[in-house]
Design a protein around this motif. Structure first.
Motif, mmCIF file in Angstrom:
data_model
loop_
_atom_site.group_PDB
_atom_site.id
_atom_site.type_symbol
_atom_site.label_atom_id
_atom_site.label_comp_id
_atom_site.label_asym_id
_atom_site.label_seq_id
_atom_site.Cartn_x
_atom_site.Cartn_y
_atom_site.Cartn_z
ATOM 1 N N LEU A 50 0.829 -1.195 0.000
ATOM 2 C CA LEU A 50 0.000 0.000 0.000
ATOM 3 C C LEU A 50 0.872 1.258 0.000
ATOM 4 N N ALA A 51 1.929 1.257 0.812
ATOM 5 C CA ALA A 51 2.844 2.404 0.819
ATOM 6 C C ALA A 51 3.490 2.595 -0.538
ATOM 7 N N GLN A 52 3.877 1.485 -1.181
ATOM 8 C CA GLN A 52 4.496 1.574 -2.505
ATOM 9 C C GLN A 52 3.496 2.072 -3.540
ATOM 10 N N LEU A 53 2.248 1.638 -3.438
ATOM 11 C CA LEU A 53 1.221 2.069 -4.394
ATOM 12 C C LEU A 53 0.962 3.570 -4.271
ATOM 13 N N ILE A 54 0.800 4.060 -3.047
ATOM 14 C CA ILE A 54 0.545 5.488 -2.855
ATOM 15 C C ILE A 54 1.695 6.316 -3.397
ATOM 16 N N THR A 55 2.912 5.897 -3.082
ATOM 17 C CA THR A 55 4.090 6.638 -3.561
ATOM 18 C C THR A 55 4.194 6.571 -5.078
ATOM 19 N N THR A 79 5.017 9.310 -24.224
ATOM 20 C CA THR A 79 4.424 8.543 -25.313
ATOM 21 C C THR A 79 3.612 7.382 -24.758
ATOM 22 N N PRO A 80 2.710 6.793 -25.560
ATOM 23 C CA PRO A 80 1.941 5.634 -25.105
ATOM 24 C C PRO A 80 2.819 4.475 -24.657
ATOM 25 N N ALA A 81 3.930 4.258 -25.386
ATOM 26 C CA ALA A 81 4.820 3.162 -25.005
ATOM 27 C C ALA A 81 5.427 3.416 -23.629
ATOM 28 N N SER A 82 5.820 4.689 -23.386
ATOM 29 C CA SER A 82 6.398 5.024 -22.082
ATOM 30 C C SER A 82 5.355 4.904 -20.981
ATOM 31 N N THR A 83 4.114 5.278 -21.316
ATOM 32 C CA THR A 83 3.052 5.148 -20.323
ATOM 33 C C THR A 83 2.818 3.683 -19.964
ATOM 34 N N SER A 84 2.835 2.820 -20.983
ATOM 35 C CA SER A 84 2.670 1.382 -20.727
ATOM 36 C C SER A 84 3.824 0.851 -19.877
ATOM 37 N N LEU A 85 5.046 1.339 -20.177
ATOM 38 C CA LEU A 85 6.207 0.911 -19.393
ATOM 39 C C LEU A 85 6.066 1.382 -17.941
ATOM 40 N N LEU A 86 5.564 2.599 -17.769
ATOM 41 C CA LEU A 86 5.389 3.129 -16.419
ATOM 42 C C LEU A 86 4.383 2.285 -15.633
ATOM 43 N N VAL A 87 3.272 1.912 -16.290
ATOM 44 C CA VAL A 87 2.277 1.065 -15.625
ATOM 45 C C VAL A 87 2.876 -0.295 -15.270
ATOM 46 N N ALA A 88 3.650 -0.842 -16.203
ATOM 47 C CA ALA A 88 4.268 -2.141 -15.953
ATOM 48 C C ALA A 88 5.245 -2.081 -14.778
ATOM 49 N N LEU A 89 5.996 -0.980 -14.712
ATOM 50 C CA LEU A 89 6.949 -0.833 -13.614
ATOM 51 C C LEU A 89 6.225 -0.677 -12.274
ATOM 52 N N ILE A 90 5.094 0.009 -12.278
ATOM 53 C CA ILE A 90 4.319 0.133 -11.043
ATOM 54 C C ILE A 90 3.834 -1.237 -10.578
ATOM 55 N N VAL A 91 3.307 -2.032 -11.538
ATOM 56 C CA VAL A 91 2.851 -3.372 -11.189
ATOM 57 C C VAL A 91 4.020 -4.221 -10.685
ATOM 58 N N PHE A 92 5.154 -4.114 -11.395
ATOM 59 C CA PHE A 92 6.350 -4.856 -10.952
ATOM 60 C C PHE A 92 6.748 -4.442 -9.536
ATOM 61 N N GLY A 93 6.748 -3.140 -9.276
ATOM 62 C CA GLY A 93 7.129 -2.641 -7.958
ATOM 63 C C GLY A 93 6.219 -3.168 -6.863
ATOM 64 N N LEU A 94 4.918 -3.218 -7.149
ATOM 65 C CA LEU A 94 3.979 -3.717 -6.152
ATOM 66 C C LEU A 94 4.195 -5.201 -5.869
ATOM 67 N N LEU A 95 4.372 -5.984 -6.934
ATOM 68 C CA LEU A 95 4.581 -7.418 -6.743
ATOM 69 C C LEU A 95 5.904 -7.693 -6.037
ATOM 70 N N ALA A 96 6.965 -6.980 -6.442
ATOM 71 C CA ALA A 96 8.273 -7.186 -5.803
ATOM 72 C C ALA A 96 8.239 -6.770 -4.335
ATOM 73 N N THR A 97 7.529 -5.688 -4.053
ATOM 74 C CA THR A 97 7.428 -5.235 -2.666
ATOM 75 C C THR A 97 6.672 -6.248 -1.817
ATOM 76 N N ALA A 98 5.560 -6.750 -2.339
ATOM 77 C CA ALA A 98 4.771 -7.725 -1.582
ATOM 78 C C ALA A 98 5.567 -8.994 -1.322
ATOM 79 N N TYR A 99 6.221 -9.496 -2.349
ATOM 80 C CA TYR A 99 7.007 -10.727 -2.193
ATOM 81 C C TYR A 99 8.184 -10.516 -1.239
ATOM 82 N N GLY A 100 8.933 -9.431 -1.482
ATOM 83 C CA GLY A 100 10.093 -9.175 -0.633
ATOM 84 C C GLY A 100 9.698 -8.926 0.811
ATOM 85 N N GLY A 101 8.599 -8.195 1.038
ATOM 86 C CA GLY A 101 8.156 -7.933 2.401
ATOM 87 C C GLY A 101 7.776 -9.210 3.135
ATOM 88 N N TYR A 102 7.032 -10.084 2.468
ATOM 89 C CA TYR A 102 6.616 -11.323 3.115
ATOM 90 C C TYR A 102 7.822 -12.201 3.435
#
Length: 534
Positions: A50-55, A79-102
């Protein structure tokens, strides 16, 4: 130091809010414990996520406002490609944070939920939970920044500065927010691992954390806004034709939200442990001396928490020693010694002496085992102590199978003789219920020296005088009487009329070792019709 059970109880109190929502099952099966640990681990990982998502949302809002309005070299990120990359990185960050935290907290929760003491490695791992948490989040932002820069075919200085600033802002923001969201779970675990805290500072102190929070979440955002204005005015990296209204509004809004979270975090990190100590001090003041606080800080605040616990341990030890001291010398003597700090002082005062001696102790020792003899003596002295205490006397000493009780010292008592005589009558009746026990009770009164006798490093409170010797001789003579109790004429002279009517005079007797006969009295028989009173 406090024992292990005390520490475990303290840990459970510290984790009160966690256990309330996620209670540990009373069934201590491994499956149930594992389930509880898993739920706490998932809750911790969710808080970090949640902290990672808000940030991430805040950083994305800042990036979008800046790339669309200011940096010419950063337009590639809109650009649209950069926007897609940004969304992907956010999803990656959330998954990595959840896994690493647990994965980070799971080993600590295993022993914590089971309620056992951690070993050295587990203790160190739990204490460094926040450090690993910060490392995970910084790692996620570092990887995301590298990916973004690598995805840009021709990064310029403007875009590089933008990405570095976003990484710095995102990393500090996510760390502070995650600490705020996870502290209710982390604190009990760190507390359980910090029971042997020795004052090694591994976390910023109060002053340092206040300065760090101000720099990271107040000064740096304000500096970023100032630099935007300066760059815009001079045309450095930012065209003069660009509008700063939206970027400044977004950056200010994000800065305010982050500053509020940081303020709550810092205030809680200081006020919560202080409130714990204040509440515990109030309980100690009310007499709950065993109350301790959880140690979940590795700074000067942790020293305060640990210092309070050491103080409580000292109070418990002091009370234990005072209790033992009172048991050996009597509560009045102990209280007097503590309050007046006497050494070998004493005084001559008028007291009453009760001496009680077990008859036939030699035969008892030859016909019973030592353990059985000890059991008989304990039953015998238990009745003696209860009767003496009930009438305001002091068991001055035990002498093998005899006991010496004093009435009127160390605390003066005008009715000392009356209390001693009543105690003698009560004991004469109560001790008849004990099997294989015979006894003699002697009561005398008069002036004695009452005070401490001995050397500088070892002395005891005692009474010295002729009434002590007379009471001992009377107890020996009383073993041959039907009521098993004799009182001297001096004791009868000092008692009141009510108590005197419960005794009857007998012919004087010559006690062993005394030059003249002694006036004696014995308790009246209950069937004499004289209305015996106690």
């Amino acid at each position: 130091m406090l024992n292990r059970n005390t520490h475990l109880a303290s840990w459970r109190r510290t984790a009160g809010m966690v256990w309330e929502r996620y209670p540990v099952p009373t069934d201590q099966s491994s499956d149930r414990r594992a389930m509880s640990a898993t739920r706490l681990g998932l809750r911790y990982a969710l808080a970090m996520t949640l902290a990672q998502l808000i940030t991430s949302v805040e950083v994305a809002a800042v990036l979008i406002s800046l790339t669309n309005q200011t940096f010419d070299a950063a337009t590639a990120y809109s650009t649209p490609a950069s926007t897609s990359l940004l969304v992907a990185l956010i999803v990656f960050g959330l998954l990595a944070t959840a896994y690493g935290g647990y994965r980070s907290i799971a080993p600590s929760l295993t022993w914590f939920v089971a309620g056992v003491e951690p070993d050295a490695d587990q203790r160190a791992s739990a204490i460094n939970l926040v450090r690993r948490q910060s490392g995970i989040l910084l790692g996620v932002w570092a990887v995301s920044s590298v990916v973004v820069v690598a995805a840009n075919p021709a990064p310029g200085i403007g875009s590089t500065l933008l990405i570095l600033g976003a990484m710095l802002f995102g990393g500090t923001s996510s760390i502070s927010s995650s600490v705020l969201f996870t502290q209710r779970i982390v604190r009990p675990v760190v507390s359980a691992a910090s029971k042997d805290f020795v004052g090694r500072e591994t976390a910023p102190g109060v002053t340092a954390r206040l300065v760090l929070m101000w720099v990271a979440h107040g000064a740096l955002p304000s500096l970023a806004i100032a630099l935007l204005v300066v760059f815009h005015v001079n045309g450095w990296l930012i065209p003069r034709s660009a509008s700063l209204v939206i970027p400044v509004v977004v950056l200010s809004t994000v800065s305010l939200a982050l500053g509020l979270r940081s303020l709550i975090l810092v205030s809680r990190s200081i006020s919560d442990p202080l409130n714990d100590v204040v509440a515990a001090m109030a309980e100690v003041e009310r007499g709950e001396i065993g109350r301790t606080v959880a140690v979940y800080e590795q700074s000067e605040i942790g020293k305060l928490q640990n210092g309070f616990n050491r103080m409580v341990a000292g109070l418990l030890e002091r009370d234990r020693l005072q209790d033992l001291f009172s048991r050996h010398v009597g509560p009045d003597v102990a209280r007097r010694a503590v309050e007046t700090d006497e050494d070998q002082s004493g005084e001559v005062r008028d007291v009453a002496i009760l001496f009680i001696d077990l008859a036939g102790s030699t035969q008892l020792a030859t016909t019973h085992t030592p353990r059985e003899v000890a059991h008989v003596l304990n039953d015998f002295f238990k009745i003696v102590v209860a009767a003496v205490d009930a009438h305001g006397g002091l068991i001055n000493k035990f002498q093998g199978d005899a006991a010496l009780a004093v009435f009127g010292a160390p605390t003066a008592a005008p009715d000392a003789a009356t209390s001693a005589l009543r105690t003698a009558r009560a004991l004469a009746d109560d001790l008849r219920r004990l099997p294989v026990v015979d006894y003699g009770i002697g009561v005398s009164a008069g002036s004695v020296f009452a005070g401490n006798i001995g050397g500088e490093n070892r002395y005891e409170y005692t009474v010295i005088g002729d009434p002590v010797n007379e009471a001992a001789r009377l107890a020996d003579a009383a073993k041959n009487t039907s009521r098993r109790a004799l009182a001297s004429g001096a004791a009868m002279q000092r008692t009141d009329d009510t108590e005197r009517r419960n005794w009857e005079s007998r012919d004087p007797i010559l006690l062993r070792g005394r030059p003249e006969p002694t006036l004696i009295s014995v308790p009246r028989d209950d069937n004499d019709g004289h209305g015996l009173q106690r």
